[in-house]
Design a protein around this motif. Structure first.
Motif, mmCIF file in Angstrom:
data_model
loop_
_atom_site.group_PDB
_atom_site.id
_atom_site.type_symbol
_atom_site.label_atom_id
_atom_site.label_comp_id
_atom_site.label_asym_id
_atom_site.label_seq_id
_atom_site.Cartn_x
_atom_site.Cartn_y
_atom_site.Cartn_z
ATOM 1 N N GLY A 69 0.808 -1.282 0.081
ATOM 2 C CA GLY A 69 0.097 0.092 0.102
ATOM 3 C C GLY A 69 1.136 1.192 0.049
ATOM 4 N N PHE A 70 2.148 1.171 -0.372
ATOM 5 C CA PHE A 70 2.855 2.432 -0.493
ATOM 6 C C PHE A 70 2.867 3.081 -1.668
ATOM 7 C CE2 PHE A 70 6.220 -0.293 2.466
ATOM 8 C CZ PHE A 70 5.194 -0.056 3.480
ATOM 9 N N SER A 71 2.878 4.449 -1.838
ATOM 10 C CA SER A 71 2.982 5.301 -3.100
ATOM 11 C C SER A 71 4.070 4.853 -3.726
ATOM 12 C CB SER A 71 2.568 6.647 -2.877
ATOM 13 O OG SER A 71 3.894 7.271 -2.254
ATOM 14 N N PRO A 72 4.349 4.704 -4.982
ATOM 15 C CA PRO A 72 5.640 4.487 -5.750
ATOM 16 C C PRO A 72 6.652 5.567 -5.387
ATOM 17 C CG PRO A 72 3.587 4.514 -7.261
ATOM 18 C CD PRO A 72 3.176 4.983 -5.938
ATOM 19 N N GLU A 73 6.385 6.904 -5.178
ATOM 20 C CA GLU A 73 7.422 7.795 -4.736
ATOM 21 C C GLU A 73 7.668 7.313 -3.347
ATOM 22 O OE1 GLU A 73 4.601 9.131 -7.774
ATOM 23 O OE2 GLU A 73 4.205 8.517 -5.636
ATOM 24 N N ALA A 74 6.981 7.209 -2.257
ATOM 25 C CA ALA A 74 7.449 6.866 -0.722
ATOM 26 C C ALA A 74 8.518 5.955 -0.932
ATOM 27 C CB ALA A 74 6.409 6.891 -0.043
ATOM 28 N N ALA A 75 7.720 4.799 -1.791
ATOM 29 C CA ALA A 75 8.689 3.646 -1.602
ATOM 30 C C ALA A 75 9.917 3.605 -2.252
ATOM 31 C CB ALA A 75 7.565 2.507 -2.369
ATOM 32 N N SER A 76 10.066 4.434 -3.405
ATOM 33 C CA SER A 76 11.368 4.426 -4.093
ATOM 34 C C SER A 76 12.303 5.350 -3.324
ATOM 35 C CB SER A 76 11.349 5.511 -5.357
ATOM 36 O OG SER A 76 12.240 5.722 -6.038
ATOM 37 N N GLU A 77 11.804 6.370 -2.701
ATOM 38 C CA GLU A 77 12.631 7.223 -1.550
ATOM 39 C C GLU A 77 13.150 6.342 -0.473
ATOM 40 O OE1 GLU A 77 12.942 11.386 0.833
ATOM 41 O OE2 GLU A 77 10.939 10.728 -0.051
ATOM 42 N N ALA A 78 12.207 5.724 0.177
ATOM 43 C CA ALA A 78 12.604 4.857 1.130
ATOM 44 C C ALA A 78 13.652 3.581 1.002
ATOM 45 C CB ALA A 78 11.176 4.261 1.813
ATOM 46 N N ALA A 79 13.363 3.194 -0.383
ATOM 47 C CA ALA A 79 14.382 1.820 -0.845
ATOM 48 C C ALA A 79 15.775 2.626 -0.983
ATOM 49 C CB ALA A 79 13.800 1.367 -1.979
ATOM 50 N N SER A 80 15.837 3.829 -1.378
ATOM 51 C CA SER A 80 17.041 4.638 -1.367
ATOM 52 C C SER A 80 17.542 4.768 -0.119
ATOM 53 C CB SER A 80 16.957 5.797 -2.368
ATOM 54 O OG SER A 80 18.091 6.555 -2.641
ATOM 55 N N LEU A 81 17.131 5.499 0.667
ATOM 56 C CA LEU A 81 17.677 5.625 2.050
ATOM 57 C C LEU A 81 17.853 4.557 2.617
ATOM 58 C CD1 LEU A 81 15.309 8.551 3.045
ATOM 59 C CD2 LEU A 81 17.505 8.529 2.178
ATOM 60 N N ALA A 82 17.291 3.295 2.447
ATOM 61 C CA ALA A 82 17.365 2.181 3.458
ATOM 62 C C ALA A 82 18.645 1.538 3.362
ATOM 63 C CB ALA A 82 16.298 1.195 3.189
ATOM 64 N N LYS A 83 19.331 1.903 1.926
ATOM 65 C CA LYS A 83 20.600 1.237 1.701
ATOM 66 C C LYS A 83 21.679 1.638 2.441
ATOM 67 C CE LYS A 83 19.196 0.257 -3.154
ATOM 68 N NZ LYS A 83 19.445 0.480 -4.410
ATOM 69 N N GLY A 84 22.266 0.754 3.519
ATOM 70 C CA GLY A 84 23.166 1.239 4.484
ATOM 71 C C GLY A 84 22.837 1.874 5.579
ATOM 72 N N ALA A 85 21.359 2.078 5.746
ATOM 73 C CA ALA A 85 20.727 2.771 6.729
ATOM 74 C C ALA A 85 20.962 1.845 8.103
ATOM 75 C CB ALA A 85 19.416 3.109 6.669
ATOM 76 N N THR A 86 20.876 2.445 9.238
ATOM 77 C CA THR A 86 20.756 1.834 10.778
ATOM 78 C C THR A 86 19.222 1.299 10.702
ATOM 79 O OG1 THR A 86 22.359 3.215 11.700
ATOM 80 C CG2 THR A 86 20.765 2.124 13.301
ATOM 81 N N ILE A 87 19.092 0.147 10.786
ATOM 82 C CA ILE A 87 17.732 -0.309 10.894
ATOM 83 C C ILE A 87 17.489 -0.763 12.594
ATOM 84 C CG2 ILE A 87 16.229 -1.949 10.014
ATOM 85 C CD1 ILE A 87 17.315 -0.598 7.769
ATOM 86 N N ILE A 88 16.397 -0.342 13.097
ATOM 87 C CA ILE A 88 16.190 -0.557 14.547
ATOM 88 C C ILE A 88 14.790 -1.298 14.426
ATOM 89 C CG2 ILE A 88 15.491 0.530 16.545
ATOM 90 C CD1 ILE A 88 17.474 2.698 15.787
#
Length: 295
Positions: A69-88
């Protein structure tokens, strides 16, 4: 999948501090509103049960993002930021279906942090109190009790009727296990099913240590006198141990800590005689000093 303010309040404060002081960009991926939403750079809300799709979306799977249910824009930005991010996330993730897959997939995204939420859950992990190869996890133990395959169950400071997500299974286990020991400091629903109740001191009545989710070993000291026949957990198990195999028992909580320090790498500087006021950090580049979440 975690509400930091509820599950990990100190971690929540550190995340908020990172946002306030360093303008850290925070992404919330959750099925429910959380306190972090108010300062999040991006909030991705999915329907309960869509956790696997949400995680795949963070890995860049467009079809999973749509299913979540994610918008394409939000999902694309999140996937970009998630690479190498700190996941909690928190250990409450294990209450979800397919938890092992979720943890594995999240671990592949970046610097993955799976935090314990209980008062000394991290300490239990550090000491290896987890199922060994061929051992049973909580679900398997409860199923064994419910079926009669397990003949005795010992509950220590826990009520599965309150804490285990499948209440029906927990209830069946308590009703069917032939011998049930409840050890704790409060009257719980589970205690009413017990064959034997062993009163244990509450944290404010006990001397000992706990290891927080950062991996910092800290002292706790009694501020109340234990009522009645209540005993600290280490003494209960010590008295049981000498009945199974006669040997000199520990006489004080510090004796237990000395034994841990001698047997478990990393705890050498957690003995009472050397434990610093702000505790001992077990892991990381600052291990052993007085910085970190104790600030």
């Amino acid at each position: 999948g975690t509400s930091l303010a509820d599950d990990l309040p100190i971690v929540y404060l550190r995340v908020r501090k990172a946002w306030v002081k360093n303008r850290a960009r925070v992404i919330v991926v959750s099925s429910q509103p959380t306190d972090v939403d108010s300062f999040a750079h991006l909030v991705l809300r999915y329907a309960p049960g869509q956790e696997a799709e949400a995680v795949r979306a963070l890995a860049g799977d467009a079809s999973a993002a749509k299913a979540a249910g994610f918008s394409p824009e939000a999902a694309s930005e999140a996937a970009s930021l998630a690479k190498g991010a700190t996941i909690i996330t928190a250990e409450t993730i294990y209450d979800l279906p397919g938890a092992a897959g979720l943890v594995s997939d999240l671990g592949s995204l970046g610097d993955f942090n799976l935090y314990a939420t209980g008062g000394n859950d991290q300490g239990a992990h550090e000491l290896g109190i987890v199922p060994s190869s061929g051992g049973k996890d909580t679900k398997a133990i409860l199923e064994g009790c419910a079926s009669g395959a397990i003949k005795a169950l010992w509950l220590v400071g826990i009520d599965p009727l309150r804490s285990y997500p499948d209440r029906d299974l927990a209830l069946s286990a308590l009703e069917n296990v032939p011998f049930l020991v409840y050890q704790g400091h409060s009257e719980t629903e589970a205690a009413h099913y017990a064959t034997v109740v062993l009163p244990q001191t509450a944290p404010a009545e006990a001397d000992g240590t706990y290891t927080n989710c950062e991996g910092r070993v800290q002292r706790m000291r009694p501020i109340l006198i234990a009522p009645g026949a209540a005993k600290p957990g280490w003494k209960i198990f010590g008295e049981l141990a000498i009945r199974i195999k006669p040997a000199a028992p520990p006489f004080h909580a510090s004796d237990v800590m000395d034994r841990i320090a001698a047997a478990v790498p990393g705890f050498e500087n957690a003995r009472y005689s050397v434990l610093a006021d702000l505790g001992h950090l077990l892991h990381g580049p600052t291990a052993g000093n007085a910085v970190g979440m104790a600030d």
